[in-house]
Design a protein around this motif. Structure first.
Motif, PDB file in Angstrom:
ATOM      1  N   CYS B 269       1.450  -1.098  -0.564  1.00 34.58           N
ATOM      2  CA  CYS B 269      -0.559  -0.113  -0.244  1.00 34.58           C
ATOM      3  C   CYS B 269       1.277   1.509  -0.578  1.00 34.58           C
ATOM      4  CB  CYS B 269      -0.742  -0.076   1.181  1.00 34.58           C
ATOM      5  SG  CYS B 269      -1.936   1.590   1.354  1.00 34.58           S
ATOM      6  N   ILE B 272       0.315   8.378  -3.460  1.00 34.93           N
ATOM      7  CA  ILE B 272       0.302   8.442  -4.113  1.00 34.93           C
ATOM      8  C   ILE B 272      -0.059  10.452  -4.784  1.00 34.93           C
ATOM      9  CG2 ILE B 272       0.817   6.005  -6.188  1.00 34.93           C
ATOM     10  CD1 ILE B 272      -2.482   6.489  -7.086  1.00 34.93           C
ATOM     11  N   GLN B 277      -3.797  10.266  -2.133  1.00 27.11           N
ATOM     12  CA  GLN B 277      -4.521   8.608  -3.009  1.00 27.11           C
ATOM     13  C   GLN B 277      -3.385   7.975  -1.994  1.00 27.11           C
ATOM     14  OE1 GLN B 277      -5.495   8.360  -6.845  1.00 27.11           O
ATOM     15  NE2 GLN B 277      -6.264  10.722  -7.046  1.00 27.11           N
ATOM     16  N   GLN B 279      -3.249   3.736  -3.163  1.00 30.11           N
ATOM     17  CA  GLN B 279      -2.949   2.470  -4.252  1.00 30.11           C
ATOM     18  C   GLN B 279      -2.768   1.501  -3.187  1.00 30.11           C
ATOM     19  OE1 GLN B 279      -1.302   2.787  -7.875  1.00 30.11           O
ATOM     20  NE2 GLN B 279      -1.320   0.872  -8.163  1.00 30.11           N
ATOM     21  N   THR B 280      -3.502   0.561  -2.794  1.00 28.54           N
ATOM     22  CA  THR B 280      -3.302  -1.141  -2.721  1.00 28.54           C
ATOM     23  C   THR B 280      -2.965  -2.123  -3.701  1.00 28.54           C
ATOM     24  OG1 THR B 280      -4.568  -0.256  -0.685  1.00 28.54           O
ATOM     25  CG2 THR B 280      -4.020  -2.528  -0.598  1.00 28.54           C
ATOM     26  N   THR B 281      -2.240  -2.874  -3.352  1.00 29.58           N
ATOM     27  CA  THR B 281      -1.945  -4.032  -4.586  1.00 29.58           C
ATOM     28  C   THR B 281      -1.570  -5.302  -3.792  1.00 29.58           C
ATOM     29  OG1 THR B 281      -0.915  -2.706  -5.400  1.00 29.58           O
ATOM     30  CG2 THR B 281      -0.721  -4.895  -6.525  1.00 29.58           C
ATOM     31  N   TRP B 291      -5.905  -4.427  -7.577  1.00 26.60           N
ATOM     32  CA  TRP B 291      -5.218  -3.282  -6.928  1.00 26.60           C
ATOM     33  C   TRP B 291      -6.241  -2.315  -7.121  1.00 26.60           C
ATOM     34  CZ3 TRP B 291      -6.200   0.339  -9.946  1.00 26.60           C
ATOM     35  CH2 TRP B 291      -5.537   0.188 -11.788  1.00 26.60           C
ATOM     36  N   LYS B 293      -7.221   1.510  -6.294  1.00 31.44           N
ATOM     37  CA  LYS B 293      -6.748   3.330  -5.733  1.00 31.44           C
ATOM     38  C   LYS B 293      -7.929   3.696  -4.865  1.00 31.44           C
ATOM     39  CE  LYS B 293      -3.452   4.140 -10.282  1.00 31.44           C
ATOM     40  NZ  LYS B 293      -4.281   4.872 -11.247  1.00 31.44           N
ATOM     41  N   GLU B 294      -7.896   4.342  -3.930  1.00 30.77           N
ATOM     42  CA  GLU B 294      -8.702   5.059  -3.262  1.00 30.77           C
ATOM     43  C   GLU B 294      -8.813   6.774  -2.484  1.00 30.77           C
ATOM     44  OE1 GLU B 294      -9.793   2.085  -0.495  1.00 30.77           O
ATOM     45  OE2 GLU B 294      -8.196   1.153  -0.485  1.00 30.77           O
ATOM     46  N   SER B 296      -7.076   8.999  -0.042  1.00 35.78           N
ATOM     47  CA  SER B 296      -6.130   8.794   1.540  1.00 35.78           C
ATOM     48  C   SER B 296      -7.101   9.124   2.409  1.00 35.78           C
ATOM     49  CB  SER B 296      -4.818   8.983   0.974  1.00 35.78           C
ATOM     50  OG  SER B 296      -4.256   9.059   2.285  1.00 35.78           O
ATOM     51  N   GLU B 487      -9.952   3.762  -8.349  1.00 39.78           N
ATOM     52  CA  GLU B 487     -10.780   3.110  -9.589  1.00 39.78           C
ATOM     53  C   GLU B 487      -9.876   1.550  -9.266  1.00 39.78           C
ATOM     54  OE1 GLU B 487      -8.049   2.125 -14.220  1.00 39.78           O
ATOM     55  OE2 GLU B 487      -7.600   4.090 -13.008  1.00 39.78           O
TER      56      GLU B 487
END
Lengths: 234, 849
Positions: B269, B272, B277, B279-281, B291, B293-294, B296, B487
């Motif tokens: 995590c 970005i 934001q 991004q968690t993968t 993954w 994208k949220e 933050s 996304e």
């Protein structure tokens, strides 16, 4: 003299006994009444018809002996069906247990088989090792209590001979008198050991051949003779 | 007002140097940090004269005295820097600027220089700025160890000089363009020891491992331009003999997590878009599962971060041990790297700074414990949001620290929970089954020895099953707030493969169902069951579609969702067809039920008939038990029977003659007649025996046997009369199957029946009827014939007397025999009359029951 004879046979013996025993002895003053036990009678059938009930037969015999004045027992050896595991020998041996003093005659058309069965009771070496000695002694005693053996149906001669024995005759007569004439009279004097006993009970003492029974008989003769002598003087 | 001042006693050196920096490894790290802050690209740490030195022989030191030489290629210091900064205790440039030379600064306390005191008794510092001369500063730390209250630290003079390159070389130091060389002499600790056989170099190995852990594997995020190198020229041979993991000479690198990337499930995590934001993968064995994208929730508290967590299942732990040489639990758990350097003691063995174990102890087995996860939290902290307490005590517990570690809504737990959902709810099947738990150590040994490679692991599910499960749990695992999702990507291969697999399965099941239906193998219950399943499946798909529709998805994911929609349609179509089939089946079943009921009635009737037939058969069978149907006899026996019959034929007229004499002569003695009767009776028995020779065991005949009289009469008539009385028609009636058991001689009963039949025959009977029945408490056998009957019925019971002629069956001897046998059996025989059942005589034999 009057007495009973118990006949154990699966065939009808009424006519034979009447012809060959009863009539003969009656002529000699002995009234012998036959009592028949027929082991193949329907009343001895087990409920599932699988055979005859030895216990019921023996029980009936014992009842008869206890209620009647039976002085002799005669039994056929082959008294049951082929499938039953017992013979007249077994019945006689069972009666010896409770009534050892009654005279017993065993007869059979195949007496050898009966003897074989009796001999099987004799102690063998193996049996002596395996069995308690008291059991062996009891078996021997039982065998010794079968008084006579007859080959074939002709038991009548042996019965007649038995009753022709004066000692037996006298003793049996005495017992009959005591047991039948006034059985319930209580004896009060003359022979103190029997004071308080009924005549019937005294009869049983004699029948069982007890020492006091024997002594009573001797005493009876002495006192009877004394009484007779006294009368002579009168 | 007058003023007072603190005085700085000379002993402060010991407090900072030896006491505050209480670990050799930390001391070296502090020095390395200083090099890093000085923009060094390379730091070399050399251990010299450890094997053979004069430490205990000389008062001061010589070229043979033990030493550590730390060389960096940083910007270096001139005499002003040394005077104003290096010798200025507790001064840290980090306190005035966090970034220098395009690096976030690592040293913070301004005490790192005293690490040299911790390490050795003497220090020679050589420094050079680019274009300047070499400066050499000499420190004998002993000078500061004076127990005098009045001596202040600044009163201790330190010698320094400027050197040329050749002069530097003469002192054993290679000249350099810029940077610092720290020559730490007469080492205070024993870095190696000799056990009589070999040199023990564990402390050196440990130093390298310590430094490895302290170095961020991503090398402070930004530039991979900082290297630490250890050397110990005396120990080249010893180093060569070490296991890879224990080698201590060479570059200090941290590659553990890169290796683990292919063996474990990991979640990364990172911030970005300037931290607004995240991004968690989530990856499983290197393959991206999803993954997202949220927006933050942690901005601006934690702006620049990256959290990487690796879940270690039993296998991964074993692989960890194989690759690193230490058990994962000993390695540590989740480390915090602040600005590129580790913050001890966070993540070390036994340290539960994130309270993972506490949470697991309080919570459920569903929680991951510290020993099941390794990883790092990397934070680039420009704003000094996080402050270090000391070199061993981690960070100050401020609000930002709380935003990072709070169990309820902290950043770390947000990431951990997503991993937990995946591994506990999604990948749980990876673990070893309960029953095989005792084999764990065995499996570990095999993995570590290399006997077992990843593909051999039998407990792992096949990839298809695994994908299916991943798919089922993926939505739950993401657990994102749709409003905040910018996304989303879900591994479309997973969805597609799931759909393909489900489709194939459903098609196969459906075609099987249709074929079974054709073959009438399908029950209504099964159809209902399938319908139920289809409905559940449809509902599940609906749920998934609804769940995914909330997110903005990538093109590939949208395509996969369209596939789900298509698949749902197929399921619905199949459901419709199955419902039609079910209706058809119900109709057929009701028809079958009706047919079945009719059939049952017929079956029941047939069964009754069969039972009746069986009963009859049993009766016949039972009847056969008394007399064998046919007995094989020898020739001799056959001749014997023949002779008996011949002689009997000769005697028969004699009996007839006697009969007529008896009849005509009243003067004959009754006794004689009776004896004649006996002779006749036994003659009959002999004849019967001969006739039964072929039918029965002779011995058995004479003996008494328990028999059912009814059965024996039937059997005797059926089996024996066929020879003796062929011209007579027999009929036996025993409608109520009356039984009468007794112990009788079969021969006697045979003679009894023979006599009765024989008499009837003499009266010209051609039919005989035997009625067996029970009346009150009597068992009765009525024997009647179709002959001439008794000519003088009034004679009554006397007809059974010996010698009484009845004008029935001859002399009457036969009837007398019959009576004797019946009497012996305790029964009674009587003449009922003529013309009762048949026109001839009827005799009744009765027994008490």
């Amino acid at each position: 003299m009057r007495t009973h004879c118990l006949i154990i046979d699966d065939d009808n013996q009424e006519e034979y006994f009447n012809t060959h025993v009863q009539r003969v002895l009656r002529a000699e003053g002995v009234e012998i009444v036959p009592v028949f036990v027929k082991p193949t009678d329907r009343k001895y059938l087990k409920s599932d018809h699988s055979g005859l009930d030895l216990d019921a037969i023996v029980s009936d015999c014992k009842n008869l002996i206890d209620t009647l004045d039976i002085s002799i027992i005669v039994s056929d050896c082959k008294v049951a069906t082929r499938k039953d595991p017992f013979t007249g020998v077994d019945i006689i041996l069972a009666l010896i247990e409770t009534h050892p003093k009654i005279y017993k005659i065993l007869y059979s058309a195949t007496i050898k088989d009966a003897i074989k069965q009796i001999l099987s009771l004799l102690p063998t070496k193996a049996k002596m090792e395996d069995t308690d000695v008291n059991t062996v002694i009891r078996d021997l005693a039982k065998i010794a209590k079968i008084n006579d053996f007859v080959s074939g149906k002709g038991y009548e001669q042996k019965v007649i001979e038995y009753f022709r024995n004066p000692e037996i005759c006298y003793k049996q007569h005495l017992i009959n008198v005591l047991k039948e004439c006034a059985p319930d009279v209580i004896f009060k004097s003359c022979y103190p050991p029997f004071n308080g006993k009924t005549l019937k009970e005294i009869g049983r003492e004699i029948e069982s051949d007890t020492p006091q029974g024997r002594e009573f008989q001797e005493e009876l003769i002495r006192q009877t003779l004394a009484y007779m002598v006294a009368i002579n003087h009168e | 007002m007058e003023q007072l001042h603190f005085k700085t006693n000379v002993q402060i050196k010991s407090i900072i140097g030896k006491d505050l920096i209480n670990d050799d490894n930390i001391a070296i790290l502090e020095l390395v940090k200083n090099s890093f802050d000085a923009d060094a690209k390379r730091v070399e740490i050399s251990f010299l004269n450890l094997k053979d030195n004069d430490d205990s022989e000389v008062e001061s030191y010589s070229h043979k005295t033990s030493r550590i030489i730390l060389t960096d290629d940083g910007v270096g210091m001139d005499i002003v820097d040394i005077r104003e900064k290096w010798l200025n205790i507790a001064y840290s440039e980090k306190k005035t600027k966090s970034r220098q030379y395009d690096r976030l600064m690592a040293g913070a306390k301004g005490v790192g220089r005293f690490s040299c005191d911790r390490l050795g008794k003497y220090l020679n510092l050589y420094s050079k700025k680019d274009g300047d001369t070499f400066i050499a500063l000499k420190i004998d730390w002993k000078k500061f160890e004076i127990n005098d209250k009045d001596t202040e630290i600044q009163s201790i003079a330190l010698d320094y000089e400027e050197l040329t390159s050749s002069e530097l070389l003469q002192r054993g130091i290679l000249p350099f363009e810029h940077g610092v060389v720290l020559e730490i002499i007469k080492l205070r600790s024993n870095w190696v020891s000799y056990d009589g056989n070999r040199w023990i170099t564990d402390k050196l190995s440990n130093l390298k491992k310590y430094l490895e852990k302290l170095i961020n594997p991503n090398q402070a995020f930004e530039k991979n331009d900082f290297g630490i190198y250890l050397s110990a020229p005396e120990f080249l041979a010893e180093n060569a003999e070490q296991e890879d993991n224990d080698k201590f000479i060479g570059k200090v690198e941290n590659t553990i997590f890169q290796k683990l990337d292919f063996k474990t499930t990991s979640i990364e995590c990172k911030s970005i878009e300037g931290g607004t934001q995240i991004q968690t993968t989530l990856k499983d064995k290197g393959e991206t599962i999803y993954w997202v994208k949220e927006v933050s929730d942690f901005y601006p508290s934690i702006k620049d971060f990256k959290i990487t967590l690796y879940f270690l299942n039993t296998y991964a732990k074993a692989f960890f041990t194989k690759q690193t040489g230490i058990r994962s639990v000993d390695y540590g758990s989740i480390f915090l790297f602040l600005n590129g350097f580790r913050i001890p003691p966070y993540g070390e063995f036994g340290d539960d700074w994130l309270k993972l174990d506490q949470r697991r102890a309080q919570g459920y087995a569903r929680f991951i414990s510290a020993r099941d996860v390794v990883g790092q939290i990397e934070i680039l902290d420009v704003d000094e949001s996080f402050q270090i307490v000391s070199s061993r005590e981690g960070l100050v517990k401020n609000d930002n620290y709380d935003r990072l570690t709070n169990k309820k809504n902290g950043l770390f737990y947000r990431v951990l929970r997503r991993l937990e959902r995946y591994v506990v709810d999604g990948l749980n099947w990876d673990s070893i089954p309960e029953k095989d738990r005792n084999k764990i150590s065995e499996i570990e040994k095999k993995i570590i020895s290399g006997e077992l490679v990843e593909n051999d692991l039998k407990y792992q599910e096949d990839s298809n099953t695994k994908r299916r499960r991943i798919y089922e749990s993926i939505h739950y695992i993401i657990n994102a707030n749709p409003q905040k999702v910018i996304e989303l990507y879900i591994n479309e291969d997973l969805i597609e493969s799931k759909i393909t697999e489900e489709k194939a399965l459903a098609e196969q099941e459906f075609s099987q169902l249709l074929s079974d239906f054709e073959n009438k193998k399908v029950s209504g219950e099964l159809l209902a069951q399938i319908l139920r399943r289809k409905a559940e499946e449809s509902e599940e798909l609906e749920k998934q579609l609804a769940a995914f529709s909330r997110y903005t998805t990538t093109e590939a994911t949208s395509k996969a969702i369209a596939e789900i929609q298509q698949y749902k349609k197929t399921i619905e179509e199949q459901t419709h067809i199955i419902e039609t089939l079910k209706k058809q089946l119900e109709k057929i079943q009701s028809e079958i039920e009706e047919t079945k009921q009719n059939a049952n009635i017929r079956i029941s009737a047939a069964e009754k008939k069969q039972q009746q037939a069986e009963k009859e058969r049993d009766l016949i069978k039972q009847a056969n038990t008394y007399l064998q149907s046919t007995r094989t006899i020898s020739e001799e026996e056959e001749s014997f029977i023949h002779i008996i019959n011949v002689y009997a034929a000769e005697i028969e007229p004699a009996f007839e003659k006697i009969d007529s004499i008896v009849e005509s002569n009243n003067s004959i003695s009754k006794d004689l007649i009776r004896e004649m009767g006996v002779i006749r009776a036994f003659f009959d028995k002999i004849l019967s025996t001969a006739s039964l020779l072929t039918k029965a065991n002779i011995k058995k005949l004479a003996d008494k046997e328990i028999i059912n009289l009814s059965d024996y009469i039937v059997e005797y008539i059926n089996k024996c009369s066929e020879v003796l009385f062929r011209n007579i028609d027999f009929k036996i009636i025993n409608d109520n199957h009356v039984e009468y058991y007794g112990a009788y001689s079969l021969l006697d009963i045979s003679v009894l029946l023979d006599n009765l039949i024989s008499n009837a025959k003499k009266e010209h009977a051609d039919k005989i009827q035997i009625n067996i029945f029970q009346e009150k408490d009597k068992y009765i056998v009525d024997f009647s014939d179709s002959g001439n009957g008794v000519s003088d019925p009034v004679i009554g019971e006397h007809m059974f007397d010996v010698g009484v002629t009845t004008r029935y069956g001859g002399s009457g001897i036969g009837l007398a025999s019959v009576k004797k046998i019946v009497n012996d059996m305790k029964g009674k025989i009587s003449f009922l009359g003529n013309n009762i059942y048949l026109k001839g005589a009827t005799f009744r034999i009765e027994f008490d029951i």
